[in-house]
Design a protein around this motif. Structure first.
Motif, short mmCIF file in Angstrom:
data_model
loop_
_atom_site.label_atom_id
_atom_site.label_comp_id
_atom_site.label_asym_id
_atom_site.label_seq_id
_atom_site.Cartn_x
_atom_site.Cartn_y
_atom_site.Cartn_z
N VAL A 96 0.87 -1.09 0.14
CA VAL A 96 -0.03 0.07 -0.01
C VAL A 96 0.80 1.09 -0.03
CG1 VAL A 96 -1.65 1.23 1.19
CG2 VAL A 96 -1.72 -1.31 1.12
N CYS A 97 1.96 1.10 0.58
CA CYS A 97 3.01 2.27 0.75
C CYS A 97 3.99 2.44 -0.55
CB CYS A 97 3.68 2.30 1.95
SG CYS A 97 4.94 3.49 2.25
N ASP A 98 3.50 3.42 -1.40
CA ASP A 98 4.28 3.52 -2.69
C ASP A 98 5.61 3.83 -2.44
OD1 ASP A 98 3.80 6.73 -3.08
OD2 ASP A 98 2.30 5.71 -1.75
N ASP A 99 6.14 4.90 -1.67
CA ASP A 99 7.44 5.23 -1.58
C ASP A 99 8.25 4.29 -0.68
OD1 ASP A 99 6.66 5.58 1.60
OD2 ASP A 99 6.07 7.77 0.82
N GLY A 100 7.54 3.49 0.04
CA GLY A 100 8.31 2.32 0.64
C GLY A 100 8.76 1.38 -0.19
N TYR A 101 7.86 0.95 -1.35
CA TYR A 101 8.24 0.14 -2.25
C TYR A 101 9.39 0.55 -3.12
CZ TYR A 101 7.84 -2.96 -6.38
OH TYR A 101 8.24 -3.60 -7.51
N VAL A 102 9.59 1.79 -3.32
CA VAL A 102 10.63 2.44 -4.16
C VAL A 102 11.84 2.42 -3.15
CG1 VAL A 102 11.57 4.46 -5.20
CG2 VAL A 102 9.31 3.89 -5.58
N CYS A 103 11.82 2.75 -2.09
CA CYS A 103 12.92 2.81 -1.07
C CYS A 103 13.42 1.36 -1.23
CB CYS A 103 12.53 3.11 0.33
SG CYS A 103 13.74 3.25 1.79
N PHE A 104 12.60 0.23 -0.47
CA PHE A 104 13.36 -0.92 -0.41
C PHE A 104 13.78 -1.68 -1.83
CE2 PHE A 104 11.38 -0.91 3.44
CZ PHE A 104 12.02 -1.86 4.29
N ARG A 105 13.37 -1.21 -2.83
CA ARG A 105 13.77 -1.54 -4.21
C ARG A 105 15.14 -0.86 -4.43
NH1 ARG A 105 12.97 -4.83 -8.43
NH2 ARG A 105 12.68 -3.24 -9.84
N LEU A 106 15.64 0.15 -3.91
CA LEU A 106 16.55 0.79 -4.38
C LEU A 106 17.81 0.91 -3.24
CD1 LEU A 106 15.28 3.94 -6.39
CD2 LEU A 106 16.60 1.94 -6.94
#
Length: 392
Positions: free
Chosen positions: A243-253
Motif C-alpha cells: 500500500v505504501c508507494d514510497d516504501g516500495y521504491v525505497c526497499f527496491r533501491l
C-alpha cells in the motif's frame, strides 16, 4: 561482509509475512480522457518521443472526485502545470506528460469524473509545454492510480515516472529543481522533494509534529508526496501486496552493501514541499497503525540485509542501546530521541506480534486501509488549498 540472519529472526519474519495476505488488487479498469476531451478505453497514439538521451517523464497526479470542487481542481492543476512547464525548461528537450488520475467511489459518479477530467484537459490545453492525459477509474486506493499511470509510462517507453499528492504545496521551482537533479544524475534511481512539516490545529497534530522533529523517523529518503523514479524500478506496477508507494521504491533501491546505502535515493534540498502532520486523535491513531503495518510488512518481506539497514538506520536510528546513541544534536536531545523512539518501537512490536499471531493461526489480515476518502454525498471542498495559510 553481509550479515547473516539469525534463525529465530528468520522464523519470525516468515510468519509475520504470512500474517498479511491482501484480498484486493490494484488493477482497475481505466478510461482515458485525452487533451482534446475525447474519451476512450484505450490510450491514443502519442506524438513522437524525444531523441535518445533526452528524458521523457510522466507525473501522475492522484486525486478523487470529491477531493475538491471543480473550480478548485482547476486551480490545483493550473498551479502544478506552471511548475511542470518550468521543469520542462530546466532540461532542454525533455518531454513531460501529466497524468491526472480521477477516482470515483460510486458507479453513478463515473460520468461526473469524466466531465471533471474534460475540464482539466481544457486547463492543460493552455500549457503547450506539457502533454495531458486523464485517467478515470474506480477507487479507493492511491496505488491503483499510480499503477494506471505506470502502465501508460511503460506503454509509451518513457524514461521515468513521478507522482505528487494533491494535499501538498510546492515551493517555487520545486519541480524544476527535482527534474534538473534527476537528469543531472543520468535519470537513475529516485529523487524526492525535501518535506517541510506543519502542525494542524489539533493537539494530536501539534504533539506528533514536535515528536517527529526530534526523532526524524523514516524521513531520509524520497517520499510519495513528491517523487520521481526511473521507470524500471516500478516496471509492472507496485504489487498488490503493498500500500505504501514510497516504501516500495525505497526497499527496491536501498543498497546496504554500498558505502552510502541511500546513494540511489536522493532528497533534493532546493526542491521543497509543505505538508500537514496528522489530524484529530482518531484519525492520527488510524494513520499510525497504517504506517506501522506497512513498516512491518516490508521488513518481513524483504531480504535481511535491506530490512536490517532500514530497521537500524531509517526507522529506529538512535534507539540506544539497540541501534546506537545519537549525540549529533547534544546529549539531552539524544536521550529524548532514544526514549521517544522506544515508545514508537513498542507500538511497532505490538503490530508485528499481531501479524505473527495471525500467521500462526492462519487468519491473515486482508487489507491495510490507507487513503481517507470523503464519504459519498459529502460536499466538495471548495476553499483554498489546505496549506495556503500554514505555509505563507
Amino acid at each position: 561482509m553481509t550479515p547473516r540472519e539469525p534463525a529465530p529472526l528468520r522464523h519470525l519474519r516468515r510468519w509475520i509475512s504470512r500474517g498479511y495476505q491482501p484480498g484486493t488488487a490494484w488493477r482497475r479498469p481505466v478510461e482515458y480522457v485525452h487533451a482534446d476531451g475525447s474519451v476512450a478505453a484505450r490510450l491514443a497514439t502519442w506524438p513522437p518521443q524525444p531523441p535518445a538521451g533526452v528524458p521523457s517523464l510522466a507525473f501522475v497526479l492522484p486525486t478523487h472526485l470529491r477531493r475538491y470542487s471543480a473550480s478548485r481542481h482547476q486551480a490545483w492543476l493550473r498551479e502544478l502545470l506552471a511548475q511542470l512547464a518550468e521543469a520542462a525548461e530546466a532540461v532542454p528537450g525533455a518531454r513531460i506528460t501529466v497524468l491526472v488520475g480521477m477516482q470515483w467511489m460510486r458507479r453513478e459518479d463515473r460520468d461526473e469524473a469524466v466531465a471533471r477530467l474534460r475540464l482539466l484537459a481544457g486547463v492543460a490545453g493552455q500549457q503547450s509545454a506539457v502533454h495531458f492525459v486523464g485517467l478515470s477509474l474506480p477507487g479507493p486506493g492511491k496505488v491503483s492510480t499510480l499503477n494506471a499511470g505506470i502502465a501508460v509510462a511503460e506503454a509509451q517507453g518513457l524514461t521515468a515516472v513521478g507522482w505528487l499528492d494533491d494535499d501538498i504545496r510546492l515551493e517555487p521551482g520545486c519541480l524544476a529543481n527535482l527534474v534538473r537533479d534527476f537528469a543531472g544524475h543520468g535519470c537513475r534511481g529516485a529523487v524526492g522533494a525535501t518535506k517541510v512539516p506543519h502542525a494542524r490545529p489539533y493537539a494530536t497534530s501539534r504533539l506528533l509534529h514536535r515528536l517527529k522533529a526530534i526523532t526524524a523517523t523514516a524521513t531520509n529518503y524520497p517520499h510519495g508526496c513528491c517523487l520521481l523514479v526511473e521507470l524500471p524500478v516500478v516496471s509492472g506496477g507496485i504489487p498488490d501486496r503493498y500500500v505504501c508507494d514510497d516504501g516500495y521504491v525505497c526497499f527496491r533501491l536501498l543498497d546496504p552493501d554500498a558505502a552510502d546505502p541511500l546513494h540511489r535515493l536522493r532528497l533534493v534540498p532546493d526542491a521543497r514541499c509543505h505538508y500537514e502532520v496528522a489530524g484529530p486523535a482518531g484519525q492520527s491513531g488510524r494513520r499510525i497503525r497504517r504506517l506501522l503495518l506497512n513498516h512491518v510488512i516490508y521488513l518481513a518481506d524483504w531480504s535481511y540485509p535491506v530490512a536490517r539497514y532500514y530497521f537500524r538506520d531509517i526507522l529506529f536510528p538512535g534507539m540506544w542501546p539497540l541501534t546506537g546513541f545519537d549525540a549529533s544534536a547534544g546529549r539531552s536531545h539524544g536521550v529524548a530521541k532514544s526514549a521517544i523512539t522506544w515508545v514508537y518501537f513498542g507500538w511497532f512490536a505490538r503490530t508485528a506480534a499481531e501479524l505473527y499471531l495471525r500467521g500462526l493461526v492462519r487468519r491473515p489480515l486482508r487489507e491495510v486501509r490507507w487513503a481517507e476518502y470523503v464519504a459519498p454525498g459529502s460536499p466538495d471542498r471548495s476553499g483554498p488549498h489546505p496549506l495556503t495559510e500554514a505555509s505563507a
